[in-house]
Scaffold this motif. Structure first.
Motif: not given
Length: 117
Positions: A94-105
Motif C-alpha cells: 500500500n502507498f497513499p493513493g493505492g497499491r503497487r508492486f515491482h517486477f523484473a522483465d
C-alpha cells in the motif's frame, strides 16, 4: 503529441530483443518496430520508447529511474507478468493513493505497476 520540454520517450536496455518484444507484447499489448539488429521501438504503451541492445539492466538499487505502469486490476497484471516469465521483485504494498508492486522483465529491468485498489 509532443509537448515542449515534457517527457517524450524512454529507452531501456535489453540483451535479447526478441524475448523482450514477446514479453511486453504478451503482457501489455505493446507493439514494436525494429530499427536494425540493436534497437527496437515500442508504442501502444502510454509513452513511446525503445529497447537498445545492452547487457546492463535498469534497476532502482543501482540508481535507475523507475518506470511505473498503471493497471485497473493489479492482481491480474501480476499473474500475466509471472505467466510471461517476469519476476515479482517487490510484492504488492500500500502507498497513499493505492497499491503497487515491482517486477523484473526477462532481461532484469525493474518496473512497477500501480492501481487504486
Amino acid at each position: 503529441m509532443s509537448g515542449q520540454e515534457k517527457i517524450n520517450y524512454i529507452e531501456l536496455p535489453a540483451s535479447d530483443l526478441k524475448a523482450i518484444k514477446q514479453f511486453y507484447s504478451q503482457v501489455f499489448g505493446w507493439v514494436f518496430a525494429d530499427y536494425g539488429p540493436d534497437y527496437v521501438a515500442f508504442a501502444n504503451s502510454g509513452l513511446d520508447g525503445g529497447f537498445y541492445r545492452s547487457s546492463k539492466c535498469s534497476v532502482t538499487a543501482d540508481g535507475a529511474g523507475l518506470v511505473v505502469l498503471y493497471s485497473k486490476d493489479l492482481l491480474q497484471t501480476q499473474t500475466n507478468i509471472e505467466a510471461a516469465g517476469g519476476v515479482i521483485v517487490k510484492p504488492a504494498f500500500n502507498f497513499p493513493g493505492g497499491r503497487r508492486f515491482h517486477f523484473a522483465d526477462p532481461h532484469g529491468n525493474e518496473l512497477a505497476v500501480w492501481s487504486e485498489q
